[in-house]
Design a protein around this motif. Structure first.
Motif, PDB file in Angstrom:
ATOM      1  N   ALA A  58       0.831  -1.208   0.000  1.00  0.00           N
ATOM      2  CA  ALA A  58       0.000   0.000   0.000  1.00  0.00           C
ATOM      3  C   ALA A  58       0.862   1.252   0.000  1.00  0.00           C
ATOM      4  N   ARG A  59       1.910   1.259   0.806  1.00  0.00           N
ATOM      5  CA  ARG A  59       2.784   2.433   0.858  1.00  0.00           C
ATOM      6  C   ARG A  59       3.507   2.661  -0.465  1.00  0.00           C
ATOM      7  N   TYR A  60       3.890   1.541  -1.090  1.00  0.00           N
ATOM      8  CA  TYR A  60       4.527   1.645  -2.406  1.00  0.00           C
ATOM      9  C   TYR A  60       3.543   2.211  -3.433  1.00  0.00           C
ATOM     10  N   LEU A  61       2.308   1.737  -3.416  1.00  0.00           N
ATOM     11  CA  LEU A  61       1.294   2.213  -4.367  1.00  0.00           C
ATOM     12  C   LEU A  61       0.973   3.689  -4.146  1.00  0.00           C
ATOM     13  N   LEU A  62       0.916   4.107  -2.897  1.00  0.00           N
ATOM     14  CA  LEU A  62       0.655   5.520  -2.619  1.00  0.00           C
ATOM     15  C   LEU A  62       1.803   6.381  -3.125  1.00  0.00           C
ATOM     16  N   PHE A  63       3.017   5.916  -2.902  1.00  0.00           N
ATOM     17  CA  PHE A  63       4.195   6.617  -3.409  1.00  0.00           C
ATOM     18  C   PHE A  63       4.166   6.688  -4.937  1.00  0.00           C
ATOM     19  N   SER A  64       3.590   5.663  -5.566  1.00  0.00           N
ATOM     20  CA  SER A  64       3.504   5.598  -7.032  1.00  0.00           C
ATOM     21  C   SER A  64       2.254   6.287  -7.586  1.00  0.00           C
ATOM     22  N   LYS A  65       1.596   7.075  -6.746  1.00  0.00           N
ATOM     23  CA  LYS A  65       0.413   7.858  -7.157  1.00  0.00           C
ATOM     24  C   LYS A  65      -0.756   6.962  -7.562  1.00  0.00           C
ATOM     25  N   GLN A  66      -0.941   5.890  -6.818  1.00  0.00           N
ATOM     26  CA  GLN A  66      -2.090   5.001  -7.037  1.00  0.00           C
ATOM     27  C   GLN A  66      -2.872   4.882  -5.724  1.00  0.00           C
ATOM     28  N   PRO A  67      -3.477   5.976  -5.252  1.00  0.00           N
ATOM     29  CA  PRO A  67      -4.096   5.967  -3.913  1.00  0.00           C
ATOM     30  C   PRO A  67      -5.285   5.028  -3.772  1.00  0.00           C
ATOM     31  N   SER A  68      -6.067   4.818  -4.837  1.00  0.00           N
ATOM     32  CA  SER A  68      -7.226   3.934  -4.701  1.00  0.00           C
ATOM     33  C   SER A  68      -6.792   2.491  -4.510  1.00  0.00           C
ATOM     34  N   GLU A  69      -5.744   2.073  -5.223  1.00  0.00           N
ATOM     35  CA  GLU A  69      -5.208   0.729  -5.034  1.00  0.00           C
ATOM     36  C   GLU A  69      -4.553   0.607  -3.658  1.00  0.00           C
ATOM     37  N   ALA A  70      -3.875   1.681  -3.247  1.00  0.00           N
ATOM     38  CA  ALA A  70      -3.265   1.686  -1.917  1.00  0.00           C
ATOM     39  C   ALA A  70      -4.340   1.545  -0.838  1.00  0.00           C
ATOM     40  N   GLN A  71      -5.459   2.202  -1.040  1.00  0.00           N
ATOM     41  CA  GLN A  71      -6.570   2.106  -0.088  1.00  0.00           C
ATOM     42  C   GLN A  71      -7.040   0.657   0.049  1.00  0.00           C
ATOM     43  N   ARG A  72      -7.160  -0.027  -1.078  1.00  0.00           N
ATOM     44  CA  ARG A  72      -7.643  -1.411  -1.068  1.00  0.00           C
ATOM     45  C   ARG A  72      -6.692  -2.309  -0.268  1.00  0.00           C
ATOM     46  N   MET A  73      -5.396  -2.121  -0.448  1.00  0.00           N
ATOM     47  CA  MET A  73      -4.420  -2.917   0.287  1.00  0.00           C
ATOM     48  C   MET A  73      -4.454  -2.573   1.781  1.00  0.00           C
ATOM     49  N   CYS A  74      -4.603  -1.282   2.084  1.00  0.00           N
ATOM     50  CA  CYS A  74      -4.645  -0.844   3.480  1.00  0.00           C
ATOM     51  C   CYS A  74      -5.861  -1.425   4.202  1.00  0.00           C
ATOM     52  N   GLU A  75      -6.977  -1.462   3.512  1.00  0.00           N
ATOM     53  CA  GLU A  75      -8.204  -2.000   4.114  1.00  0.00           C
ATOM     54  C   GLU A  75      -8.017  -3.475   4.474  1.00  0.00           C
ATOM     55  N   LYS A  76      -7.387  -4.221   3.586  1.00  0.00           N
ATOM     56  CA  LYS A  76      -7.136  -5.642   3.866  1.00  0.00           C
ATOM     57  C   LYS A  76      -6.187  -5.805   5.055  1.00  0.00           C
ATOM     58  N   ALA A  77      -5.132  -5.000   5.070  1.00  0.00           N
ATOM     59  CA  ALA A  77      -4.161  -5.080   6.165  1.00  0.00           C
ATOM     60  C   ALA A  77      -4.809  -4.712   7.498  1.00  0.00           C
ATOM     61  N   LEU A  78      -5.635  -3.677   7.491  1.00  0.00           N
ATOM     62  CA  LEU A  78      -6.318  -3.249   8.711  1.00  0.00           C
ATOM     63  C   LEU A  78      -7.264  -4.339   9.216  1.00  0.00           C
ATOM     64  N   HIS A  79      -7.978  -4.987   8.298  1.00  0.00           N
ATOM     65  CA  HIS A  79      -8.898  -6.059   8.691  1.00  0.00           C
ATOM     66  C   HIS A  79      -8.139  -7.185   9.396  1.00  0.00           C
ATOM     67  N   ILE A  80      -6.996  -7.577   8.853  1.00  0.00           N
ATOM     68  CA  ILE A  80      -6.195  -8.637   9.465  1.00  0.00           C
ATOM     69  C   ILE A  80      -5.724  -8.214  10.850  1.00  0.00           C
ATOM     70  N   SER A  81      -5.236  -6.986  10.957  1.00  0.00           N
ATOM     71  CA  SER A  81      -4.702  -6.511  12.236  1.00  0.00           C
ATOM     72  C   SER A  81      -5.793  -6.416  13.303  1.00  0.00           C
ATOM     73  N   GLU A  82      -6.951  -5.906  12.923  1.00  0.00           N
ATOM     74  CA  GLU A  82      -8.060  -5.806  13.880  1.00  0.00           C
ATOM     75  C   GLU A  82      -8.509  -7.192  14.332  1.00  0.00           C
ATOM     76  N   GLU A  83      -8.571  -8.121  13.399  1.00  0.00           N
ATOM     77  CA  GLU A  83      -9.068  -9.462  13.697  1.00  0.00           C
ATOM     78  C   GLU A  83      -8.119 -10.237  14.603  1.00  0.00           C
ATOM     79  N   ILE A  84      -6.820 -10.076  14.393  1.00  0.00           N
ATOM     80  CA  ILE A  84      -5.847 -10.884  15.123  1.00  0.00           C
ATOM     81  C   ILE A  84      -5.262 -10.139  16.331  1.00  0.00           C
TER      82      ILE A  84
END
Length: 376
Positions: free
Chosen positions: A245-271
Motif C-alpha cells: 500500500a505504501r509503495y502504491l501511494l508513493f507511485s500515485k495510485q491511492p485507490s489501489e493503496a486504499q484497497r491494500m490498506c483496508e485488507k491489512a487493517l482487517h487482518i490486524s483488527e481481527e488478530i
C-alpha cells in the motif's frame, strides 16, 4: 501535507509473530544512510529442490543450536576415536559461533552496528570453515538485516539473496514464510532504488503467494498445521499488504493503496485487536490513502479514531498520528482545530526529541498560518 506512518520492515505486524521490527519515522521507504559495509562474497544461487519446506527459520532458536547431518550409529562406531575428535572439534566451533552471534546481537541492541558487523564477519568465516550450513544461513540473515536497517541497500540485497539461496538449497519451498519475508525486504530495496518493475513483481509475489497459501491451508486440522503457524502467515500477509500500500501511494495510485490498506487493517483488527499499536498505525495509513483521493470526511473518521485510541494507550508514535489528524483537518479547512492539534503534536514530538517530526510540524504550522490568514 500528511505523512504516512511506516510500520517498518523492522517492527510491524510480524512483531506479534515473534519477530523483531521497528517503526521508521516519516519516510515512505528507507533511504541510504551511513557508510558502505564491506562487500561479502555471495555464493551462486542454487536450484529449488522438490519436497517439503523446513518451516520458519527460528530467530532465537538458531542461537541455541545448529544441527549437523546425523551419522549412522554404525558409522560412528567405525570412526572410533577419530570420529569423536572430529565431533568435538565441530562442537567447539559451533559453540564459538553461538557466542559470536550472541555478541553481535548485543552490539545491535546497543546500537553499535560497526562492531556487530565485524563480529558477524568472524562468525561467517568460522561457519564456512566448519561447513555449518545453518550457521552460515543464520549469519547471512543477521548481516542482511543489519545492512538493511543501516540503509546499505546494495549490500543488503546481496546478503538477502545469499540467505535465500541457502534456505532454498536446504529444501525450503518458495512459499515458506521465511522466503516471503526476505522477498518483501528485497521488494522494498528495489522500490527505494527506483527499480519499479522488480519492486512491483516482488510485492505482488508476496501478496499473491500468501493469499493462495492461506486459502489452501485454512481447512487443515490443528495437528497438521498449528493455529500459531496460521496466525503467523496472516500477520505476514498483513505486513506485505501494508508495505505494498505504501509503495502504491508513493507511485500515485491511492485507490489501489486504499484497497491494500483496508485488507491489512482487517487482518490486524481481527488478530491483534483495535487497540494494538500496529492496528492504530494502519487506521492512520488508511486515512492517508483516502485523504490523497480528496475523500477528507472519510479520512477524518479513521484518523480521528486512530488518534483517540493512540491517546488511550500512550502510543509511541502519538505525535505522528496527531500530525496526520491535523493535516486532514487543514485539508477540510478546519484551521482552528488543526492548529490546536498541531500544537499538541509538537509538544509530544518535543517530549520524544524527534527532531524530524518537530521540524515537519513547525513547517505545517507555518503553512497553516498562511492558509488561515484573511485575504486583503
Amino acid at each position: 501535507m500528511y505523512r504516512l506512518l511506516i510500520p517498518g520492515l523492522g517492527r510491524g505486524l510480524l512483531q506479534a509473530a515473534g519477530r523483531r521490527c521497528r517503526v521508521c519515522s516519516a519516510r515512505l521507504l528507507p533511504g541510504p544512510a551511513g557508510g558502505r559495509a564491506p562487500e561479502v562474497q555471495v555464493p551462486p544461487c542454487r536450484g529449488v529442490p522438490h519436497g517439503g519446506g523446513s518451516g520458519l527459520l527460528p530467530l532465537l532458536a538458531a542461537l541455541a543450536w545448529f544441527s549437523r547431518p546425523a551419522a549412522a550409529e554404525e558409522e560412528e562406531e567405525r570412526q572410533g576415536a577419530g570420529g569423536a575428535a572430529a565431533e568435538d572439534a565441530a562442537d567447539e566451533a559451533e559453540n564459538e559461533i553461538i557466542q559470536l552471534l550472541k555478541r553481535a546481537k548485543l552490539s545491535i541492541m546497543k546500537d553499535e552496528p560497526e562492531e556487530a558487523e565485524l563480529i558477524l564477519h568472524d562468525a561467517l568465516r568460522l561457519a564456512y570453515q566448519s561447513d555449518n550450513k545453518k550457521a552460515i544461513t543464520y549469519t547471512y540473515d543477521l548481516m542482511a538485516n543489519l545492512a538493511f536497517t543501516r540503509g546499505q541497500l546494495e549490500n543488503a540485497e546481496k546478503l538477502f539473496k545469499a540467505t535465500m539461496s541457502y534456505l532454498l538449497g536446504g529444501g525450503m519451498q518458495q512459499e515458506d514464510n521465511a522466503i516471503i519475508e526476505i522477498s518483501l525486504k528485497l521488494a522494498s530495496i528495489y522500490a527505494a532504488q527506483n527499480r519499479q518493475e522488480f519492486a512491483l513483481a516482488g510485492y505482488e509475489f508476496c501478496v499473491s503467494t500468501l493469499e493462495e497459501k492461506i486459502e489452501r491451508e485454512k481447512e487443515l486440522a490443528e495437528d497438521t498445521l498449528s493455529v500459531e503457524e496460521k496466525v503467523n502467515t496472516h500477520l505476514l500477509l498483513g505486513m506485505c499488504l501494508d508495505a505494498y500500500a505504501r509503495y502504491l501511494l508513493f507511485s500515485k495510485q491511492p485507490s489501489e493503496a486504499q484497497r491494500m490498506c483496508e485488507k491489512a487493517l482487517h487482518i490486524s483488527e481481527e488478530i491483534l485487536g483495535e487497540k494494538h499499536p500496529q492496528t492504530i498505525v494502519l487506521m492512520s495509513d488508511l486515512a492517508t490513502t483516502l485523504d490523497a483521493q480528496g475523500r477528507f470526511d472519510e479520512a477524518c473518521v479513521y484518523v480521528q479514531r486512530a488518534s483517540d485510541l493512540a491517546r488511550q494507550i500512550e502510543h509511541p508514535e502519538l505525535h505522528m498520528l496527531l500530525s496526520n489528524l491535523a493535516a486532514i483537518l487543514m485539508h477540510k479547512e478546519r484551521y482552528a482545530q488543526a492548529k490546536e492539534i498541531y500544537q499538541e503534536a509538537l509538544k509530544q514530538a518535543e517530549l520524544k526529541r524527534d527532531e524530524v517530526s518537530i521540524q515537519h510540524i513547525r513547517e505545517e504550522l507555518a503553512e497553516l498560518s498562511r492558509k488561515s490568514r484573511p485575504l486583503t
